[in-house]
Design a protein around this motif. Sequence first.
Motif, PDB file in Angstrom:
ATOM      1  N   GLN A   8       0.506  -1.333  -0.124  1.00  0.00           N
ATOM      2  CA  GLN A   8       0.237   0.191   0.204  1.00  0.00           C
ATOM      3  C   GLN A   8       0.616   1.310  -0.268  1.00  0.00           C
ATOM      4  OE1 GLN A   8      -2.597   0.418   3.543  1.00  0.00           O
ATOM      5  NE2 GLN A   8      -2.788   2.327   3.164  1.00  0.00           N
ATOM      6  N   GLN A   9       2.489   1.243   0.518  1.00  0.00           N
ATOM      7  CA  GLN A   9       3.036   2.619   1.358  1.00  0.00           C
ATOM      8  C   GLN A   9       3.720   2.630  -0.642  1.00  0.00           C
ATOM      9  OE1 GLN A   9       2.602  -0.148   3.427  1.00  0.00           O
ATOM     10  NE2 GLN A   9       2.474   0.662   5.022  1.00  0.00           N
ATOM     11  N   HIS A  10       3.991   1.714  -1.295  1.00  0.00           N
ATOM     12  CA  HIS A  10       4.143   1.655  -2.713  1.00  0.00           C
ATOM     13  C   HIS A  10       3.678   1.980  -3.316  1.00  0.00           C
ATOM     14  CE1 HIS A  10       7.078  -1.723  -0.640  1.00  0.00           C
ATOM     15  NE2 HIS A  10       7.860  -0.737  -0.938  1.00  0.00           N
ATOM     16  N   ARG A  11       2.330   2.254  -3.430  1.00  0.00           N
ATOM     17  CA  ARG A  11       0.882   2.598  -4.393  1.00  0.00           C
ATOM     18  C   ARG A  11       1.027   3.708  -4.039  1.00  0.00           C
ATOM     19  NH1 ARG A  11      -0.391  -3.034  -3.903  1.00  0.00           N
ATOM     20  NH2 ARG A  11      -1.045  -2.995  -1.890  1.00  0.00           N
ATOM     21  N   TRP A  12       1.226   4.266  -2.796  1.00  0.00           N
ATOM     22  CA  TRP A  12       0.733   5.927  -2.393  1.00  0.00           C
ATOM     23  C   TRP A  12       1.961   6.708  -3.063  1.00  0.00           C
ATOM     24  CZ3 TRP A  12       3.215  10.219  -0.770  1.00  0.00           C
ATOM     25  CH2 TRP A  12       2.084  11.045   0.133  1.00  0.00           C
ATOM     26  N   GLU A  98       7.220   8.373   7.809  1.00  0.00           N
ATOM     27  CA  GLU A  98       6.212   7.911   7.262  1.00  0.00           C
ATOM     28  C   GLU A  98       5.257   8.254   7.207  1.00  0.00           C
ATOM     29  OE1 GLU A  98       5.879   6.475  12.262  1.00  0.00           O
ATOM     30  OE2 GLU A  98       5.388   8.612  12.801  1.00  0.00           O
ATOM     31  N   LEU A  99       3.462   7.789   7.287  1.00  0.00           N
ATOM     32  CA  LEU A  99       2.603   8.906   6.699  1.00  0.00           C
ATOM     33  C   LEU A  99       1.305   9.209   8.165  1.00  0.00           C
ATOM     34  CD1 LEU A  99       0.667   6.820   3.909  1.00  0.00           C
ATOM     35  CD2 LEU A  99       1.819   8.993   3.575  1.00  0.00           C
ATOM     36  N   ASP A 100       1.035  10.243   8.223  1.00  0.00           N
ATOM     37  CA  ASP A 100       0.112  10.723   8.967  1.00  0.00           C
ATOM     38  C   ASP A 100      -0.933   9.658   9.543  1.00  0.00           C
ATOM     39  OD1 ASP A 100      -1.878  12.315   7.346  1.00  0.00           O
ATOM     40  OD2 ASP A 100      -1.552  13.320   8.140  1.00  0.00           O
ATOM     41  N   ALA A 101      -2.591   9.617   9.892  1.00  0.00           N
ATOM     42  CA  ALA A 101      -3.175   9.086  10.049  1.00  0.00           C
ATOM     43  C   ALA A 101      -4.142   9.245   8.974  1.00  0.00           C
ATOM     44  CB  ALA A 101      -3.989   9.805  11.221  1.00  0.00           C
ATOM     45  N   THR A 102      -4.077  10.750   8.202  1.00  0.00           N
ATOM     46  CA  THR A 102      -5.306  10.581   7.483  1.00  0.00           C
ATOM     47  C   THR A 102      -4.735  10.104   6.451  1.00  0.00           C
ATOM     48  OG1 THR A 102      -3.868  12.652   6.392  1.00  0.00           O
ATOM     49  CG2 THR A 102      -5.468  12.769   8.194  1.00  0.00           C
ATOM     50  N   LEU A 108       8.929  12.961   5.698  1.00  0.00           N
ATOM     51  CA  LEU A 108      10.417  12.708   6.260  1.00  0.00           C
ATOM     52  C   LEU A 108      11.441  13.838   7.299  1.00  0.00           C
ATOM     53  CD1 LEU A 108      10.076  12.477   1.720  1.00  0.00           C
ATOM     54  CD2 LEU A 108       9.692  10.810   3.169  1.00  0.00           C
ATOM     55  N   SER A 109      11.684  13.027   7.487  1.00  0.00           N
ATOM     56  CA  SER A 109      12.698  13.362   8.805  1.00  0.00           C
ATOM     57  C   SER A 109      14.233  13.031   8.239  1.00  0.00           C
ATOM     58  CB  SER A 109      12.862  12.821  10.537  1.00  0.00           C
ATOM     59  OG  SER A 109      11.781  12.861  10.434  1.00  0.00           O
ATOM     60  N   VAL A 110      15.238  14.036   8.098  1.00  0.00           N
ATOM     61  CA  VAL A 110      16.393  13.714   7.863  1.00  0.00           C
ATOM     62  C   VAL A 110      17.461  14.787   8.550  1.00  0.00           C
ATOM     63  CG1 VAL A 110      16.666  15.449   5.948  1.00  0.00           C
ATOM     64  CG2 VAL A 110      18.450  13.904   5.907  1.00  0.00           C
ATOM     65  N   ASP A 111      18.505  14.418   8.934  1.00  0.00           N
ATOM     66  CA  ASP A 111      19.812  15.353  10.347  1.00  0.00           C
ATOM     67  C   ASP A 111      20.978  16.090   8.509  1.00  0.00           C
ATOM     68  OD1 ASP A 111      18.529  14.749  12.089  1.00  0.00           O
ATOM     69  OD2 ASP A 111      20.451  13.009  12.425  1.00  0.00           O
ATOM     70  N   GLY A 112      21.306  16.957   8.667  1.00  0.00           N
ATOM     71  CA  GLY A 112      22.367  17.867   8.031  1.00  0.00           C
ATOM     72  C   GLY A 112      23.372  18.367   8.596  1.00  0.00           C
ATOM     73  N   ASP A 126      10.952  17.762   5.872  1.00  0.00           N
ATOM     74  CA  ASP A 126      10.832  17.646   4.702  1.00  0.00           C
ATOM     75  C   ASP A 126       8.810  17.084   4.850  1.00  0.00           C
ATOM     76  OD1 ASP A 126      11.882  19.482   3.762  1.00  0.00           O
ATOM     77  OD2 ASP A 126      12.675  17.991   2.690  1.00  0.00           O
ATOM     78  N   ILE A 127       7.580  17.690   4.698  1.00  0.00           N
ATOM     79  CA  ILE A 127       6.681  17.084   4.554  1.00  0.00           C
ATOM     80  C   ILE A 127       5.694  17.517   3.411  1.00  0.00           C
ATOM     81  CG2 ILE A 127       4.353  17.620   6.001  1.00  0.00           C
ATOM     82  CD1 ILE A 127       5.799  18.556   8.111  1.00  0.00           C
TER      83      ILE A 127
END
Length: 161
Positions: A8-12, A98-102, A108-112, A126-127
């Motif tokens: 499902q996540q790939h299809r998203w 990760e996706l939110d509940a909706t 997306l989280s990242v350190d830099g 990045d949202i």
Amino acid sequence: MEAVQAQQQHRWLQQLIGEWTYESEMPAQPGQPPQRAEGTERVRALGELWVVCESQGQMPGCGPVQTMMTLGYDPLQQRFVGTWVGSMMDRLWVYEGELDATQKVLVLSVDGPAFDDPNKTAHYRDIIEIKSPDHRVMTSHVQGEDGHWRQFVTMHYRRQG
């Protein structure tokens, strides 16, 4: 090795495929108007498991830029994963998220490197929010030393054709 089946996540991620234009806005110093830029993005599938997002446009202070983002989903980690590179910097950014509940918002989280000191590290987000099949918004945020998140860019993507 057996081929991995799309979940499902790939299809998203497949809903991002297409030709897009974008307009970005970055807050300026107090008393100054926001900085704006625009460009195009082509998102293509890499099989059923990945998408590749290739952008080109203008960035205030950098001139013409090109960027590339890859996004997929790792069922073992149960996390979205990806990378981002841009022609204006020498860093490979590695995402997880990760996706939110909706199911409309991918965080997306990242350190830099920190904006104010490249010898320090900062946390970024990045949202990607799906507004409609033809409109999505990406906002970028950095976490300050006080723990608060500050938004530093908003990008509106609109599907072409």
